[in-house]
Motif scaffolding. Sequence first.
Motif, PDB file in Angstrom:
ATOM      1  N   VAL A 575     -41.767   0.837  22.923  1.00 40.29           N
ATOM      2  CA  VAL A 575     -42.435   1.668  21.912  1.00 40.29           C
ATOM      3  C   VAL A 575     -43.490   2.515  22.619  1.00 40.29           C
ATOM      4  CG1 VAL A 575     -43.862   1.656  19.837  1.00 40.29           C
ATOM      5  CG2 VAL A 575     -42.051  -0.051  20.110  1.00 40.29           C
ATOM      6  N   VAL A 576     -43.347   3.836  22.528  1.00 33.44           N
ATOM      7  CA  VAL A 576     -44.292   4.750  23.174  1.00 33.44           C
ATOM      8  C   VAL A 576     -45.326   5.190  22.140  1.00 33.44           C
ATOM      9  CG1 VAL A 576     -44.552   6.865  24.533  1.00 33.44           C
ATOM     10  CG2 VAL A 576     -42.416   5.557  24.660  1.00 33.44           C
ATOM     11  N   MET A 577     -46.605   4.974  22.476  1.00 34.11           N
ATOM     12  CA  MET A 577     -47.686   5.258  21.525  1.00 34.11           C
ATOM     13  C   MET A 577     -48.569   6.394  22.023  1.00 34.11           C
ATOM     14  SD  MET A 577     -48.792   1.356  20.526  1.00 34.11           S
ATOM     15  CE  MET A 577     -50.039   1.919  19.379  1.00 34.11           C
ATOM     16  N   GLN A 585     -39.326   5.493  20.549  1.00 31.06           N
ATOM     17  CA  GLN A 585     -38.971   4.100  20.769  1.00 31.06           C
ATOM     18  C   GLN A 585     -37.489   3.993  21.096  1.00 31.06           C
ATOM     19  OE1 GLN A 585     -39.235   1.476  17.287  1.00 31.06           O
ATOM     20  NE2 GLN A 585     -39.756   3.247  16.036  1.00 31.06           N
ATOM     21  N   GLY A 586     -37.132   2.988  21.919  1.00 33.64           N
ATOM     22  CA  GLY A 586     -35.753   2.766  22.344  1.00 33.64           C
ATOM     23  C   GLY A 586     -35.736   1.941  23.609  1.00 33.64           C
ATOM     24  N   ALA A 594     -33.700  10.788  26.680  1.00 39.61           N
ATOM     25  CA  ALA A 594     -34.342  11.645  25.667  1.00 39.61           C
ATOM     26  C   ALA A 594     -35.256  12.691  26.305  1.00 39.61           C
ATOM     27  CB  ALA A 594     -35.142  10.789  24.683  1.00 39.61           C
ATOM     28  N   ASN A 595     -35.673  12.417  27.563  1.00 40.32           N
ATOM     29  CA  ASN A 595     -36.469  13.394  28.324  1.00 40.32           C
ATOM     30  C   ASN A 595     -37.773  13.773  27.597  1.00 40.32           C
ATOM     31  OD1 ASN A 595     -36.917  14.900  30.585  1.00 40.32           O
ATOM     32  ND2 ASN A 595     -35.824  16.717  29.862  1.00 40.32           N
ATOM     33  N   GLY A 596     -38.409  12.730  26.970  1.00 41.90           N
ATOM     34  CA  GLY A 596     -39.643  12.979  26.206  1.00 41.90           C
ATOM     35  C   GLY A 596     -40.872  12.420  26.900  1.00 41.90           C
ATOM     36  N   THR A 597     -41.800  11.903  26.103  1.00 34.42           N
ATOM     37  CA  THR A 597     -43.079  11.388  26.616  1.00 34.42           C
ATOM     38  C   THR A 597     -42.870  10.272  27.628  1.00 34.42           C
ATOM     39  OG1 THR A 597     -44.066  11.903  24.464  1.00 34.42           O
ATOM     40  CG2 THR A 597     -45.319  10.454  25.919  1.00 34.42           C
TER      41      THR A 597
END
Length: 609
Positions: A575-577, A585-586, A594-597
């Motif tokens: 979980v990325v906060m 989350q994943g 997903a290439n995100g945060t």
Amino acid sequence: MTNFKKIIPYILPYKKYAYLNIFFNILYALFSTLSFVALIPMIQVLFDQTKRNTVLPVFQGIGTVKQFLEDYLSYFITTTTDTNGVGYTLSIMVAVIISIFLLKNLSDYFALFFITFLRNGVLKDMRNAMYTKTMELPISYYSEKRKGDTISRISNDVNEVQSSFLSLLELIVKEPLTIVFTIVTMFSISAKLTIFVFIFIPVSGYIISLIGKQLKKQSTKAQQEQGTFLSTIEETLGGLKVVKGYNRETYFTQKFQASTQRFFQLSNSIGNRQNLASPVSEFMGIMVIAILLWYGGHMVLIEKTLNGAAFIAYMGLAYNILTPAKSISKASYNIKKGTAAAERILEILDQDNPIKDGPNAQEKNSFDQQIELKDVSFCYDTEPVLKQFSLFIPKGKTVALVGQSGSGKSTIANLLTRFYDINQGSITIDGIAIKDLKLQSLRGMLGLVTQDSILFNDTIKENISLGKLDATDEEIIEALKIANAYEFVKDLPLGIYTNIGDSGNKLSGGQKQRLSIARAVLKNPPIMILDEATSALDTESEKLVQVALENMMQNRTSVVIAHRLSTIQKADLIVVMHKGEIVEQGTHDQLMQANGTYYKLVNMQSFES
């Protein structure tokens, strides 16, 4: 006086000692008065002033007690002197006086003997109550208070209550009774002289009371200052590496000395004001005695309304009032100091604890399905830390919380363990709100390993067995093996019986952390919370600790708060906060794709390493 009423419950278990103290104080007051009255017949025998009486008197009722005693005494002295001579009579008088003084001092000793048990018992129970309360109060309380101030209240302030405030027990029995018995006897000798003397006593009492008006205020300041310099000691010792590393010994020394200088000045002011009480009260007493000598001498020598022997005894009785009067004035100042200390103690004892069992709290010893956080909002002061946060953690899964500092990761750990309570939303275990579970039961299901390895100045065995107090040596060694710690423990001089020093400082950071993990392993809880358990370690120690953590998390529900993302790649859910909200989350692979945060955080840490 309100503070004294609140301390009464601590006195009640020792009430038998209070009753015995009161009983012997009554005897002391009685014998103290009689010791001076007994001088009258002896002086009369010495100067041959005894009225001759050869007829045995008959008691004719309570109203004639004084006359009956005087007549019986003169009859006894007359007949004894006629039969055995004046020397024999004088010997009996001296023996009586010695006996009365002996009984007076024995009574005083036994009064003090029994009050000692009460005072020390109250001291013990108040300290225990204070310590128990400090254990019960939430962690949020100590984030606002100085630890040194709490230590000062448990040690110095409780001592002050014991030595100062409890002197009220002596004050309300021993000294007042001594004064009352003495005054009654003085009235029986000469009502006219006694009324004359007592015109001046309120004046002297008023002058004495003026001295103590500022004492309570100054005592409170002194006790607060004591808390300040004790906090400085505690903080300096806790951060000695930083103090020395930054060459700030002089800065902290000056800070400490400034506090002790303020305490020095306050203590001098309080001490001098207290010291003034005794000489002022004695001087005022001597002024009363001087007036007494003048007026009483006039009654003996000119008016002939009082005989010399009675006047000498009366003078002794008048002086007998001075000692308890001095004690009362001194005790009244002590009570002001004790009141200030009691207020500081009761501030903690009366502190409401918001983190406690509800009226219908349940016992729960097993974890069966899931943990759920639903629309949880929380703030420490006014700034929100979590906003409408929701998370589902199935049994047996490992959930990792990642994000920048201040994103609210550690707050989740604080809320799950109920170190703090949520402002809005709900946290449930198997569908039961954690507020509806007994605290002991909730925390019994949780194992906690924090970033700071919290160890105590004791043996390895004692530190680890906090997880299970009745653990055998074999169980402790098995927990150490799982935590990858037995490899260094077995090489220590005394093995698991080796003392690890203050905060475990005889060990390295990695070794301390593995002992913390071993403690959690020994507890064997169904839910494990790991709050940045490897963030403070070097790479080699981290690998050893990581293996230990993986051993421990097998077949267990785990919430992992991670700073180093390499340690949580095997988690079932990451979980990325960010600023108290979930942004992603994943699994590790899903989030990388997903290439995100999360992807940016991993790349940033890879670049840094």
